[in-house]
Design a protein around this motif. Structure first.
Motif, mmCIF file in Angstrom:
data_model
loop_
_atom_site.group_PDB
_atom_site.id
_atom_site.type_symbol
_atom_site.label_atom_id
_atom_site.label_comp_id
_atom_site.label_asym_id
_atom_site.label_seq_id
_atom_site.Cartn_x
_atom_site.Cartn_y
_atom_site.Cartn_z
ATOM 1 N N GLU A 54 0.854 -1.192 0.000
ATOM 2 C CA GLU A 54 0.000 0.000 0.000
ATOM 3 C C GLU A 54 0.886 1.237 0.000
ATOM 4 O O GLU A 54 1.941 1.273 0.653
ATOM 5 C CB GLU A 54 -0.889 -0.008 1.246
ATOM 6 N N TYR A 55 0.477 2.234 -0.740
ATOM 7 C CA TYR A 55 1.186 3.513 -0.775
ATOM 8 C C TYR A 55 0.124 4.556 -1.090
ATOM 9 O O TYR A 55 -0.310 4.696 -2.226
ATOM 10 C CB TYR A 55 2.267 3.483 -1.864
ATOM 11 N N VAL A 56 -0.366 5.238 -0.057
ATOM 12 C CA VAL A 56 -1.538 6.109 -0.186
ATOM 13 C C VAL A 56 -1.209 7.499 0.339
ATOM 14 O O VAL A 56 -0.600 7.654 1.400
ATOM 15 C CB VAL A 56 -2.738 5.521 0.602
ATOM 16 N N LEU A 57 -1.643 8.510 -0.395
ATOM 17 C CA LEU A 57 -1.411 9.908 -0.040
ATOM 18 C C LEU A 57 -2.708 10.550 0.430
ATOM 19 O O LEU A 57 -3.765 10.355 -0.182
ATOM 20 C CB LEU A 57 -0.884 10.661 -1.266
ATOM 21 N N TYR A 58 -2.612 11.328 1.499
ATOM 22 C CA TYR A 58 -3.740 12.100 2.019
ATOM 23 C C TYR A 58 -3.316 13.557 2.192
ATOM 24 O O TYR A 58 -2.151 13.833 2.483
ATOM 25 C CB TYR A 58 -4.195 11.574 3.392
ATOM 26 N N GLN A 59 -4.279 14.453 2.025
ATOM 27 C CA GLN A 59 -4.077 15.881 2.282
ATOM 28 C C GLN A 59 -5.178 16.328 3.229
ATOM 29 O O GLN A 59 -6.353 15.999 3.018
ATOM 30 C CB GLN A 59 -4.139 16.673 0.979
ATOM 31 N N GLN A 60 -4.799 17.078 4.262
ATOM 32 C CA GLN A 60 -5.809 17.537 5.209
ATOM 33 C C GLN A 60 -6.699 18.597 4.565
ATOM 34 O O GLN A 60 -6.210 19.484 3.867
ATOM 35 C CB GLN A 60 -5.138 18.114 6.457
ATOM 36 N N LYS A 61 -7.986 18.489 4.808
ATOM 37 C CA LYS A 61 -8.938 19.448 4.240
ATOM 38 C C LYS A 61 -8.793 20.825 4.873
ATOM 39 O O LYS A 61 -8.815 21.839 4.187
ATOM 40 C CB LYS A 61 -10.372 18.954 4.420
ATOM 41 N N GLU A 62 -8.683 20.856 6.202
ATOM 42 C CA GLU A 62 -8.644 22.130 6.922
ATOM 43 C C GLU A 62 -7.294 22.839 6.788
ATOM 44 O O GLU A 62 -7.224 24.057 6.894
ATOM 45 C CB GLU A 62 -8.942 21.927 8.415
ATOM 46 N N GLU A 63 -6.243 22.073 6.595
ATOM 47 C CA GLU A 63 -4.898 22.640 6.449
ATOM 48 C C GLU A 63 -4.250 22.005 5.224
ATOM 49 O O GLU A 63 -3.515 21.022 5.333
ATOM 50 C CB GLU A 63 -4.060 22.368 7.696
ATOM 51 N N PRO A 64 -4.510 22.560 4.028
ATOM 52 C CA PRO A 64 -4.062 21.915 2.792
ATOM 53 C C PRO A 64 -2.548 21.836 2.619
ATOM 54 O O PRO A 64 -2.081 21.152 1.716
ATOM 55 C CB PRO A 64 -4.707 22.762 1.690
ATOM 56 N N GLU A 65 -1.799 22.460 3.487
ATOM 57 C CA GLU A 65 -0.333 22.330 3.423
ATOM 58 C C GLU A 65 0.161 21.095 4.180
ATOM 59 O O GLU A 65 1.337 20.777 4.155
ATOM 60 C CB GLU A 65 0.364 23.596 3.947
ATOM 61 N N GLU A 66 -0.772 20.381 4.826
ATOM 62 C CA GLU A 66 -0.442 19.170 5.584
ATOM 63 C C GLU A 66 -0.780 17.921 4.773
ATOM 64 O O GLU A 66 -1.911 17.769 4.305
ATOM 65 C CB GLU A 66 -1.228 19.122 6.899
ATOM 66 N N PHE A 67 0.210 17.042 4.623
ATOM 67 C CA PHE A 67 0.041 15.792 3.890
ATOM 68 C C PHE A 67 0.491 14.642 4.765
ATOM 69 O O PHE A 67 1.315 14.822 5.655
ATOM 70 C CB PHE A 67 0.914 15.779 2.626
ATOM 71 N N PHE A 68 -0.036 13.448 4.491
ATOM 72 C CA PHE A 68 0.576 12.264 5.065
ATOM 73 C C PHE A 68 0.449 11.095 4.112
ATOM 74 O O PHE A 68 -0.477 11.001 3.318
ATOM 75 C CB PHE A 68 0.102 11.947 6.487
ATOM 76 N N LEU A 69 1.465 10.263 4.158
ATOM 77 C CA LEU A 69 1.541 9.055 3.348
ATOM 78 C C LEU A 69 1.435 7.857 4.263
ATOM 79 O O LEU A 69 2.018 7.857 5.347
ATOM 80 C CB LEU A 69 2.882 8.966 2.626
ATOM 81 N N ILE A 70 0.719 6.862 3.828
ATOM 82 C CA ILE A 70 0.730 5.559 4.492
ATOM 83 C C ILE A 70 1.400 4.612 3.507
ATOM 84 O O ILE A 70 0.959 4.493 2.363
ATOM 85 C CB ILE A 70 -0.690 5.052 4.816
ATOM 86 N N GLU A 71 2.478 3.993 3.937
ATOM 87 C CA GLU A 71 3.140 3.024 3.078
ATOM 88 C C GLU A 71 3.313 1.720 3.833
ATOM 89 O O GLU A 71 3.646 1.715 5.010
ATOM 90 C CB GLU A 71 4.465 3.545 2.531
ATOM 91 N N VAL A 72 3.027 0.623 3.132
ATOM 92 C CA VAL A 72 3.142 -0.711 3.717
ATOM 93 C C VAL A 72 3.967 -1.549 2.747
ATOM 94 O O VAL A 72 3.661 -1.607 1.546
ATOM 95 C CB VAL A 72 1.764 -1.368 3.954
ATOM 96 N N TRP A 73 5.000 -2.195 3.299
ATOM 97 C CA TRP A 73 5.910 -3.024 2.509
ATOM 98 C C TRP A 73 5.904 -4.435 3.069
ATOM 99 O O TRP A 73 5.787 -4.629 4.278
ATOM 100 C CB TRP A 73 7.321 -2.433 2.553
ATOM 101 N N GLU A 74 6.065 -5.406 2.190
ATOM 102 C CA GLU A 74 6.073 -6.809 2.609
ATOM 103 C C GLU A 74 7.201 -7.105 3.592
ATOM 104 O O GLU A 74 7.063 -7.982 4.435
ATOM 105 C CB GLU A 74 6.199 -7.731 1.388
ATOM 106 N N SER A 75 8.309 -6.380 3.477
ATOM 107 C CA SER A 75 9.447 -6.628 4.367
ATOM 108 C C SER A 75 10.356 -5.403 4.409
ATOM 109 O O SER A 75 10.243 -4.499 3.575
ATOM 110 C CB SER A 75 10.264 -7.829 3.865
ATOM 111 N N GLY A 76 11.253 -5.424 5.360
ATOM 112 C CA GLY A 76 12.257 -4.373 5.445
ATOM 113 C C GLY A 76 13.149 -4.334 4.221
ATOM 114 O O GLY A 76 13.601 -3.263 3.795
ATOM 115 N N GLU A 77 13.401 -5.501 3.622
ATOM 116 C CA GLU A 77 14.221 -5.568 2.418
ATOM 117 C C GLU A 77 13.544 -4.827 1.261
ATOM 118 O O GLU A 77 14.203 -4.134 0.484
ATOM 119 C CB GLU A 77 14.498 -7.019 2.026
ATOM 120 N N HIS A 78 12.224 -4.969 1.156
ATOM 121 C CA HIS A 78 11.497 -4.255 0.101
ATOM 122 C C HIS A 78 11.547 -2.745 0.334
ATOM 123 O O HIS A 78 11.710 -1.974 -0.618
ATOM 124 C CB HIS A 78 10.047 -4.731 0.027
ATOM 125 N N LEU A 79 11.411 -2.328 1.570
ATOM 126 C CA LEU A 79 11.491 -0.899 1.881
ATOM 127 C C LEU A 79 12.875 -0.362 1.543
ATOM 128 O O LEU A 79 13.006 0.713 0.951
ATOM 129 C CB LEU A 79 11.157 -0.649 3.353
#
Length: 111
Positions: A54-79
């Motif tokens: 998973e690799y998903v981007l979000y932007q806050q509605k109330e503060e559009p300069e704020e972003f966060f990413l959620i990333e999920v990798w099968e292993s540390g080696e993949h990351l």
């Protein structure tokens, strides 16, 4: 779903070697659009990588300069392999001019 089944599934998922992270980014003043474009590029390039769950981007509605990413990798080696890609190098090169602050958190991946 019965509790025993839920507990069994939870225990099975806890055995996974997956790496989950939440990356928080705040854009420099006037740079939210440019940072958003760079982050969308990262998402598009990262999702097809081997081991990317998973690799998903979000932007806050109330503060559009704020972003966060959620990333999920099968292993540390993949990351680690992800961190060696050309698009990751491009991000590391361009982000400092666009990012006012950055932090990351490791998450437990349950389901």
């Amino acid at each position: 779903m019965r509790l025993a089944v839920v507990v069994a599934r939870f225990c099975e998922h806890k055995k996974l070697d997956m790496i989950a992270k939440k990356i928080n980014l705040r854009a420099e003043v006037g740079c939210a659009d440019a940072l958003a474009a760079l982050l969308v590029f990262m998402v598009e390039e990262s999702k097809p990588e081997p081991g990317c769950v998973e690799y998903v981007l979000y932007q806050q509605k109330e503060e559009p300069e704020e972003f966060f990413l959620i990333e999920v990798w099968e292993s540390g080696e993949h990351l680690e392999a992800h961190k060696q890609t050309a698009h990751f190098a491009q991000f590391k090169e361009k982000a400092p001019a666009l990012v006012a602050s950055k932090s990351s958190e490791e998450l437990n991946h349950f389901l």
